[in-house]
Design an enzyme around this catalytic site. Structure first.
Site, short mmCIF file in Angstrom:
data_model
loop_
_atom_site.label_atom_id
_atom_site.label_comp_id
_atom_site.label_asym_id
_atom_site.label_seq_id
_atom_site.Cartn_x
_atom_site.Cartn_y
_atom_site.Cartn_z
N ARG A 51 0.82 -1.21 0.00
CA ARG A 51 0.00 0.00 0.00
C ARG A 51 0.85 1.26 0.00
O ARG A 51 0.48 2.30 -0.52
CB ARG A 51 -0.82 0.06 1.29
CG ARG A 51 -2.13 -0.62 1.18
CD ARG A 51 -2.65 -0.80 2.58
NE ARG A 51 -3.40 -2.03 2.64
CZ ARG A 51 -4.72 -2.08 2.66
NH1 ARG A 51 -5.42 -0.98 2.67
NH2 ARG A 51 -5.34 -3.22 2.67
N HIS A 178 7.61 -23.26 5.50
CA HIS A 178 9.03 -23.10 5.17
C HIS A 178 9.90 -24.21 5.75
O HIS A 178 11.00 -24.44 5.28
CB HIS A 178 9.54 -21.69 5.55
CG HIS A 178 9.83 -21.49 7.00
ND1 HIS A 178 8.86 -21.18 7.90
CD2 HIS A 178 10.99 -21.53 7.69
CE1 HIS A 178 9.40 -21.05 9.10
NE2 HIS A 178 10.70 -21.24 9.00
N LYS A 182 13.73 -26.62 4.42
CA LYS A 182 15.00 -26.70 5.18
C LYS A 182 15.76 -27.95 4.76
O LYS A 182 15.18 -29.04 4.65
CB LYS A 182 14.71 -26.74 6.69
CG LYS A 182 14.25 -25.40 7.26
CD LYS A 182 14.08 -25.49 8.77
CE LYS A 182 13.43 -24.25 9.34
NZ LYS A 182 14.36 -23.18 9.66
N ASP A 235 0.60 -21.59 15.55
CA ASP A 235 1.76 -21.00 14.88
C ASP A 235 2.81 -22.05 14.50
O ASP A 235 3.48 -21.92 13.48
CB ASP A 235 2.39 -19.96 15.83
CG ASP A 235 3.45 -19.11 15.15
OD1 ASP A 235 3.24 -18.71 13.99
OD2 ASP A 235 4.51 -18.84 15.77
N HIS A 240 4.43 -26.67 11.01
CA HIS A 240 5.82 -27.18 10.98
C HIS A 240 5.97 -28.55 11.66
O HIS A 240 6.54 -29.47 11.10
CB HIS A 240 6.77 -26.19 11.65
CG HIS A 240 6.67 -24.79 11.12
ND1 HIS A 240 6.44 -24.50 9.80
CD2 HIS A 240 6.75 -23.58 11.74
CE1 HIS A 240 6.40 -23.19 9.62
NE2 HIS A 240 6.58 -22.61 10.78
N LYS A 340 8.35 -20.76 22.88
CA LYS A 340 9.14 -19.52 22.79
C LYS A 340 9.85 -19.30 24.12
O LYS A 340 9.39 -19.78 25.16
CB LYS A 340 8.22 -18.32 22.54
CG LYS A 340 7.30 -18.48 21.34
CD LYS A 340 8.00 -18.14 20.06
CE LYS A 340 7.04 -18.15 18.89
NZ LYS A 340 7.50 -18.92 17.74
N LYS A 345 17.86 -21.91 21.13
CA LYS A 345 17.24 -22.29 19.86
C LYS A 345 17.79 -23.66 19.50
O LYS A 345 19.00 -23.83 19.33
CB LYS A 345 17.59 -21.27 18.76
CG LYS A 345 16.93 -21.59 17.42
CD LYS A 345 17.04 -20.43 16.46
CE LYS A 345 16.47 -20.74 15.09
NZ LYS A 345 15.04 -20.71 14.99
C1 BG6 Z 1 7.28 -19.19 11.81
C2 BG6 Z 1 6.55 -18.82 13.08
O1 BG6 Z 1 6.46 -19.91 10.95
O2 BG6 Z 1 8.41 -19.99 12.16
C3 BG6 Z 1 7.46 -18.09 14.05
O3 BG6 Z 1 5.45 -17.98 12.74
C4 BG6 Z 1 8.70 -18.93 14.31
O4 BG6 Z 1 6.79 -17.84 15.27
C5 BG6 Z 1 9.35 -19.33 13.01
O5 BG6 Z 1 9.59 -18.14 15.09
C6 BG6 Z 1 10.49 -20.30 13.24
O6 BG6 Z 1 11.17 -20.52 12.05
P1 BG6 Z 1 12.70 -20.91 12.03
O7 BG6 Z 1 13.01 -21.12 10.59
O8 BG6 Z 1 13.46 -19.77 12.64
O9 BG6 Z 1 12.83 -22.15 12.86
#
Ligand code: BG6
Length: 490
Positions: A51, A178, A182, A235, A240, A340, A345
Site C-alpha cells: 500500500r 518453510h 529446510k 503457529d 511445521h 518460545k 534455539k
Molecule cells: C514461523 C513462526 O512460521 O516460524 C514463528 O510464525 C517462528 O513464530 C518461526 O519463530 C520459526 O522458524 P525458524 O526457521 O526460525 O525455525
C-alpha cells in the site's frame, strides 16, 4: 532432478506485501541468492507491491537496507544491479479490485506466465484473487504461492481455500510451510529411504518412541497482536511440527512426485489419534512464559511484552503425546514440544530404539542402553547415533561403553553454502514442483486434529502453566513424559 534441470523458465513474479517483514527478511535475500547463483532466468521480472507510496529511490533503498541487514555486508554489486533491473514497485490497495487495472502496462508488456506470491495476511487473499481476476491477469498457467497461517481453524481455512479455489486450480496453488524447504527436513526422506539400515528398522518392532523438539529462545518479537490470536499450537504445531511428523512417520512414497508424497503425508494425518476433553489432561499441556533470563539477560514475561493484554491466556509452549493409529506405529508415542523463550534455539528429533531383548554383557554393563538416533535440524545440523562399543584393551574383553557416531553437516560439507528454506521453495515454485508445498487436504486434516485440542483446552477452562523464560518449559511437560517412565532429551 539433475542439477542441470534446475533452470526455471522466465516468469513474472509478483509479490504482494513486499514491504512486510517476511518479504524484507526472507524473500528479498532469497531472490538475491538465486540471482547470484544464476538460477533466475534472464527474462524473469519481479514486481513488488504494497500500500505504501514509494518512489523508485525509496524502493531501491528499502531493498538495499533489507539485503544489508539480512544477507550481510558482502553484497555483490553486479548481482544487486541485475536484481534491481528486473524489479519494479507499485503501490496498490489490494482491497480495491478496480486498482488492479493500473498494472495493465506491466502485464501487457510481456507474455510470460505469472507467479503471484501472497505475503500478506490470509484475510486479504480473496481480495487479491478477485482483483487479479477482475483485471484479467489470471491465466491457465498462472501460479499462486500462499503463506501460512491459512485460517485459524478448519472452518476459517476452508473459507480462504475456497476463495482462492474460485480462481485457481489446486495444481496452481503452492502453500508454503518453510520447514519443508529446510535442508535437514528434506534430508529426513534421504535418511529414511536411501539407507536400508533405517528403512527396515523404522517401525514399532524396533522403535520405542520418538521425540520432536522445536525450541526457540526468542519471544514473540513485536508480533504480539498476531501471535496472541494464534498461540504456539496454531503457529508451530498445526504446520511445521505436523509436517515433520508426517515425513518421519509416512510410508515410502512411490517416487518424489507431489501427489505420491502428499498422499502418504495425508494418511499419517488421518491416523492421528484424536485428543479430546476426555483424554487431554494426560496427552497435551500448554504453557506461557514468565519473566526470566536468556543468555544471562533478563527478559519480561509474555504478559509484560510490549502491547500485551495482561489477561491473555494464549499459550507460548505446547507439549503433546501424539499417537498414530496405524500398523507401523502401533504403541509408539511421538512426544512433541515447542515453545518460545526456551533455554536455547534448538530443533531436533530423537529416535529412541528398543532395548536388546537379552543382555550377554550384564557382568560389565548390567543395563544396556538402547540405540538412539539424534537428527539435529538446527543449528549445528547433523546426525548422531548413540551405540555400544568394546573398550580396547587386553584385560577389557567384555568392557563396553556408550559412544557416538557424529556426522556434522558443516564439517562434512564444508564447501557447501546452507541454502535458506525460502530460496529453495521459491526455486521449486518456479520449477513448478509442488512436492514441497502443502496440499489443501493436508492443511484441513491438520486443522481437524488441532481444533479438537484447542477446543478441549477451552472446555477445560484452565490457564496455561507458567514457565520461566530460559527454562525448558513448565514442569507439567516433564510429567507428561515421566508418566510413561521416559524423559525428554536435553
Ligand atoms: C514461523 C513462526 O512460521 O516460524 C514463528 O510464525 C517462528 O513464530 C518461526 O519463530 C520459526 O522458524 P525458524 O526457521 O526460525 O525455525
Amino acid at each position: 532432478m539433475k542439477s542441470s534441470d534446475y533452470q526455471p523458465e522466465a516468469c513474472n513474479l509478483i509479490i504482494f506485501g513486499i514491504a512486510g517483514d517476511l518479504a524484507r527478511r526472507k524473500l528479498l535475500s532469497a531472490l538475491y541468492h538465486l540471482d547470484r547463483e544464476k538460477l533466475l532466468h534472464d527474462d524473469t521480472r519481479i514486481l513488488g507491491m504494497a500500500r505504501l507510496e514509494m518512489n523508485p529511490d525509496d524502493f531501491r533503498n528499502m531493498v538495499m537496507n533489507s539485503l544489508v541487514q539480512f544477507v550481510g555486508g558482502n553484497i555483490d554489486q553486479t548481482v544487486l544491479r541485475r536484481l534491481m533491473q528486473r524489479m519494479g514497485y507499485r503501490s496498490l490497495n489490494f482491497e480495491n479490485p478496480g486498482e488492479f487495472n493500473s498494472l495493465a502496462d506491466w502485464f501487457g508488456a510481456n507474455d510470460r506466465h505469472s507467479i503471484f506470491y501472497f505475503a500478506t495476511p490470509a484475510a486479504v487473499y480473496p481480495d487479491i484473487c478477485a482483483g487479479l481476476h477482475h483485471a484479467g491477469y489470471i491465466r491457465d498457467d498462472s501460479q499462486v504461492i500462499m503463506e501460512k497461517p491459512i485460517g485459524d481453524s478448519l472452518e476459517s481455512s476452508k473459507v480462504v481455500n475456497d476463495a482462492v479455489a474460485s480462481w485457481f486450480r489446486e495444481e496452481q496453488i503452492y502453500r508454503i510451510d518453510h520447514y519443508l524447504g529446510k535442508e535437514t527436513v528434506l534430508n529426513l526422506l534421504v535418511l529414511r529411504f536411501a539407507n536400508a539400515l533405517f528403512t527396515s528398522n523404522w517401525d514399532h518392532t524396533c522403535i520405542d518412541h520418538i521425540q520432536i523438539t522445536i525450541a526457540e529462545s526468542v519471544g514473540i518479537e513485536d508480533r504480539w497482536g498476531f501471535y496472541d490470536k494464534a498461540g504456539q499450537m496454531r503457529d508451530m504445531v498445526q504446520n511445521h511440527i505436523l509436517q515433520i511428523l508426517c515425513l518421519l512417520a509416512m510410508e515410502p512414497p512411490v517416487d518424489l512426485s507431489p501427489e505420491n508424497i502428499r498422499n502418504e503425508k495425508l494418511k499419517v494425518l488421518k491416523a492421528l489419534r484424536p485428543i479430546t476433553r476426555e483424554n487431554i489432561a494426560k496427552k497435551a499441556i500448554r504453557g506461557q512464559y514468565a519473566a526470566g533470563f536468556i543468555k544471562g539477560q533478563s527478559v519480561p514475561g509474555y504478559l509484560k511484552e510490549a502491547d500485551a493484554n495482561t489477561e491473555s491466556t494464549t499459550e507460548t509452549f505446547v507439549a503433546i503425546k501424539v499417537e498414530i493409529d496405524n500398523w507401523r506405529w502401533s504403541g509408539v508415542p511421538f512426544y512433541i514440544r515447542t515453545g518460545k523463550r526456551l533455554a536455547m534455539k534448538q530443533s531436533e528429533i530423537n529416535i529412541h530404539f528398543k532395548a536388546q531383548p537379552h543382555n550377554i554383557f550384564r557382568e560389565s554393563y548390567p543395563e544396556l542402553p538402547p540405540n538412539k538416533l539424534t537428527i539435529r535440524l538446527q543449528p549445528d545440523e547433523g546426525l548422531e547415533l548413540q551405540m555400544m562399543n568394546k573398550v580396547p584393551g587386553i584385560t577389557e574383553l567384555s568392557h563396553i561403553a556408550k559412544n557416538r557416531l557424529d556426522l556434522s553437516f558443516s564439517e562434512s560439507f564444508s564447501n557447501k553454502r546452507v541454502v535458506d528454506a525460502y530460496e529453495r521453495l521459491l526455486l521449486e515454485a518456479m520449477l513448478q514442483n509442488q512436492s514441497w508445498f502443502v496440499r489443501r487436504d493436508e492443511v484441513e486434516e491438520a486443522w481437524r486434529w488441532v481444533d479438537r485440542i484447542i477446543e478441549a483446552w477451552e472446555l477445560q477452562g484452565e490457564k496455561p502453566d507458567s514457565y520461566q523464560a530460559g527454562s525448558w518449559g513448565p514442569t507439567s511437560s516433564i510429567s507428561l513424559i515421566a508418566r510413561d517412565e521416559r524423559e525428554w532429551d536435553e
